[in-house]
Motif scaffolding. Structure first.
Motif, PDB file in Angstrom:
ATOM      1  N   MET A  35       0.880  -1.165   0.000  1.00  0.00           N
ATOM      2  CA  MET A  35       0.000   0.000   0.000  1.00  0.00           C
ATOM      3  C   MET A  35       0.923   1.222   0.000  1.00  0.00           C
ATOM      4  N   VAL A  36       0.821   2.043  -1.009  1.00  0.00           N
ATOM      5  CA  VAL A  36       1.722   3.187  -1.158  1.00  0.00           C
ATOM      6  C   VAL A  36       1.166   4.372  -0.371  1.00  0.00           C
ATOM      7  N   ASP A  37       1.935   4.799   0.638  1.00  0.00           N
ATOM      8  CA  ASP A  37       1.529   5.988   1.387  1.00  0.00           C
ATOM      9  C   ASP A  37       2.436   7.184   1.092  1.00  0.00           C
ATOM     10  N   ARG A  38       3.511   6.935   0.339  1.00  0.00           N
ATOM     11  CA  ARG A  38       4.398   8.015  -0.101  1.00  0.00           C
ATOM     12  C   ARG A  38       4.716   7.778  -1.579  1.00  0.00           C
ATOM     13  N   PRO A  39       3.828   8.246  -2.445  1.00  0.00           N
ATOM     14  CA  PRO A  39       4.035   8.016  -3.880  1.00  0.00           C
ATOM     15  C   PRO A  39       5.226   8.788  -4.432  1.00  0.00           C
ATOM     16  N   LEU A  40       5.739   8.307  -5.522  1.00  0.00           N
ATOM     17  CA  LEU A  40       6.831   8.958  -6.234  1.00  0.00           C
ATOM     18  C   LEU A  40       6.515  10.451  -6.360  1.00  0.00           C
ATOM     19  N   GLY A  41       7.479  11.303  -5.995  1.00  0.00           N
ATOM     20  CA  GLY A  41       7.315  12.750  -6.087  1.00  0.00           C
ATOM     21  C   GLY A  41       6.750  13.408  -4.843  1.00  0.00           C
TER      22      GLY A  41
ATOM     23  N   HIS B  55       8.365  13.793   2.325  1.00  0.00           N
ATOM     24  CA  HIS B  55       8.324  13.106   3.613  1.00  0.00           C
ATOM     25  C   HIS B  55       7.485  13.945   4.576  1.00  0.00           C
ATOM     26  N   PRO B  56       6.604  13.312   5.364  1.00  0.00           N
ATOM     27  CA  PRO B  56       5.715  14.088   6.237  1.00  0.00           C
ATOM     28  C   PRO B  56       6.439  14.885   7.330  1.00  0.00           C
ATOM     29  N   GLN B  57       7.588  14.414   7.788  1.00  0.00           N
ATOM     30  CA  GLN B  57       8.320  15.127   8.846  1.00  0.00           C
ATOM     31  C   GLN B  57       9.500  15.928   8.319  1.00  0.00           C
ATOM     32  N   TYR B  58      10.003  15.571   7.148  1.00  0.00           N
ATOM     33  CA  TYR B  58      11.171  16.231   6.561  1.00  0.00           C
ATOM     34  C   TYR B  58      10.819  16.665   5.141  1.00  0.00           C
ATOM     35  N   PRO B  59      10.174  17.820   4.984  1.00  0.00           N
ATOM     36  CA  PRO B  59       9.642  18.224   3.675  1.00  0.00           C
ATOM     37  C   PRO B  59      10.680  18.419   2.578  1.00  0.00           C
ATOM     38  N   ASP B  60      11.953  18.528   2.943  1.00  0.00           N
ATOM     39  CA  ASP B  60      12.987  18.628   1.912  1.00  0.00           C
ATOM     40  C   ASP B  60      13.292  17.279   1.275  1.00  0.00           C
ATOM     41  N   LEU B  61      12.820  16.199   1.892  1.00  0.00           N
ATOM     42  CA  LEU B  61      13.045  14.843   1.374  1.00  0.00           C
ATOM     43  C   LEU B  61      11.898  14.475   0.428  1.00  0.00           C
ATOM     44  N   ILE B  62      12.216  14.380  -0.853  1.00  0.00           N
ATOM     45  CA  ILE B  62      11.220  14.039  -1.878  1.00  0.00           C
ATOM     46  C   ILE B  62      11.466  12.612  -2.340  1.00  0.00           C
ATOM     47  N   TYR B  63      10.416  11.830  -2.409  1.00  0.00           N
ATOM     48  CA  TYR B  63      10.539  10.422  -2.781  1.00  0.00           C
ATOM     49  C   TYR B  63      10.699  10.261  -4.291  1.00  0.00           C
ATOM     50  N   PRO B  64      11.862   9.706  -4.724  1.00  0.00           N
ATOM     51  CA  PRO B  64      12.096   9.467  -6.149  1.00  0.00           C
ATOM     52  C   PRO B  64      11.541   8.126  -6.623  1.00  0.00           C
ATOM     53  N   LEU B  65      10.852   7.433  -5.712  1.00  0.00           N
ATOM     54  CA  LEU B  65      10.213   6.155  -6.019  1.00  0.00           C
ATOM     55  C   LEU B  65       8.984   6.024  -5.148  1.00  0.00           C
ATOM     56  N   ASN B  66       8.196   5.022  -5.396  1.00  0.00           N
ATOM     57  CA  ASN B  66       7.018   4.753  -4.569  1.00  0.00           C
ATOM     58  C   ASN B  66       7.462   3.996  -3.323  1.00  0.00           C
ATOM     59  N   TYR B  67       6.855   4.340  -2.194  1.00  0.00           N
ATOM     60  CA  TYR B  67       7.239   3.781  -0.911  1.00  0.00           C
ATOM     61  C   TYR B  67       5.971   3.538  -0.108  1.00  0.00           C
ATOM     62  N   GLY B  68       5.927   2.422   0.572  1.00  0.00           N
ATOM     63  CA  GLY B  68       4.734   2.135   1.349  1.00  0.00           C
ATOM     64  C   GLY B  68       4.951   1.042   2.365  1.00  0.00           C
ATOM     65  N   TYR B  69       3.905   0.271   2.593  1.00  0.00           N
ATOM     66  CA  TYR B  69       3.955  -0.749   3.637  1.00  0.00           C
ATOM     67  C   TYR B  69       3.172  -1.988   3.202  1.00  0.00           C
ATOM     68  N   VAL B  70       3.541  -3.090   3.828  1.00  0.00           N
ATOM     69  CA  VAL B  70       2.855  -4.360   3.592  1.00  0.00           C
ATOM     70  C   VAL B  70       1.926  -4.590   4.785  1.00  0.00           C
ATOM     71  N   ALA B  71       0.647  -4.415   4.561  1.00  0.00           N
ATOM     72  CA  ALA B  71      -0.334  -4.573   5.633  1.00  0.00           C
ATOM     73  C   ALA B  71      -0.320  -6.006   6.142  1.00  0.00           C
ATOM     74  N   GLY B  72      -0.447  -6.142   7.452  1.00  0.00           N
ATOM     75  CA  GLY B  72      -0.499  -7.472   8.054  1.00  0.00           C
ATOM     76  C   GLY B  72       0.852  -8.068   8.390  1.00  0.00           C
ATOM     77  N   VAL B  73       1.939  -7.371   8.033  1.00  0.00           N
ATOM     78  CA  VAL B  73       3.289  -7.823   8.381  1.00  0.00           C
ATOM     79  C   VAL B  73       3.903  -6.738   9.255  1.00  0.00           C
ATOM     80  N   THR B  74       4.342  -7.107  10.448  1.00  0.00           N
ATOM     81  CA  THR B  74       4.896  -6.138  11.380  1.00  0.00           C
ATOM     82  C   THR B  74       6.402  -6.020  11.199  1.00  0.00           C
ATOM     83  N   GLY B  75       6.869  -4.777  11.077  1.00  0.00           N
ATOM     84  CA  GLY B  75       8.293  -4.491  10.958  1.00  0.00           C
ATOM     85  C   GLY B  75       8.932  -4.358  12.331  1.00  0.00           C
ATOM     86  N   GLY B  76      10.219  -4.077  12.333  1.00  0.00           N
ATOM     87  CA  GLY B  76      10.991  -3.977  13.564  1.00  0.00           C
ATOM     88  C   GLY B  76      10.566  -2.857  14.494  1.00  0.00           C
TER      89      GLY B  76
END
Length: 110
Positions: A9-15, A18-39
């Motif tokens: 599920m993409v919550d930070r699409p390409l372009g 970043h919600p906390q660091y607005p100078d950081l622009i995502y050059p790719l799609n970034y998201g999460y895998v629902a139902g799998v817990t990360g560290g």
């Protein structure tokens, strides 16, 4: 997880910024895998390689893991099932964010 097909599920699409660091622009799609817990106790994060347009979701194969030595999180790298990327290709693609961490790329095909 290596080689598994997952839906991201993409919550930070390409372009997007970043919600906390607005100078950081995502050059790719970034998201999460629902139902799998990360560290960090949240859903597992994933970088998506390949598509060059903003997405809402993506289904692909886990081709690598970005292991952070100085953080509790690992990031999965997801691409189309037939895609092949070198360690260097992946490092370049994720450097916009990983440059702030001591990370290593663990490839599926090693």
């Amino acid at each position: 997880m290596y080689g598994h097909i997952v839906s991201v599920m993409v919550d930070r699409p390409l372009g997007s910024r970043h919600p906390q660091y607005p100078d950081l622009i995502y050059p790719l799609n970034y998201g999460y895998v629902a139902g799998v817990t990360g560290g960090d106790g949240e859903a597992q994060d994933a970088y998506i390689l390949g598509p060059e347009e903003p997405l809402e979701s993506f289904t692909g194969r886990v081709i690598a893991v970005v292991h952070r030595r100085d953080d509790v999180e690992e990031k999965w790298v997801v691409a189309s099932a037939d895609a092949r990327y070198s360690r260097e290709d992946i490092a370049r693609a994720v450097s916009f964010q990983e440059r702030y961490f001591d990370s290593e790329i663990l490839l599926l095909e090693e």
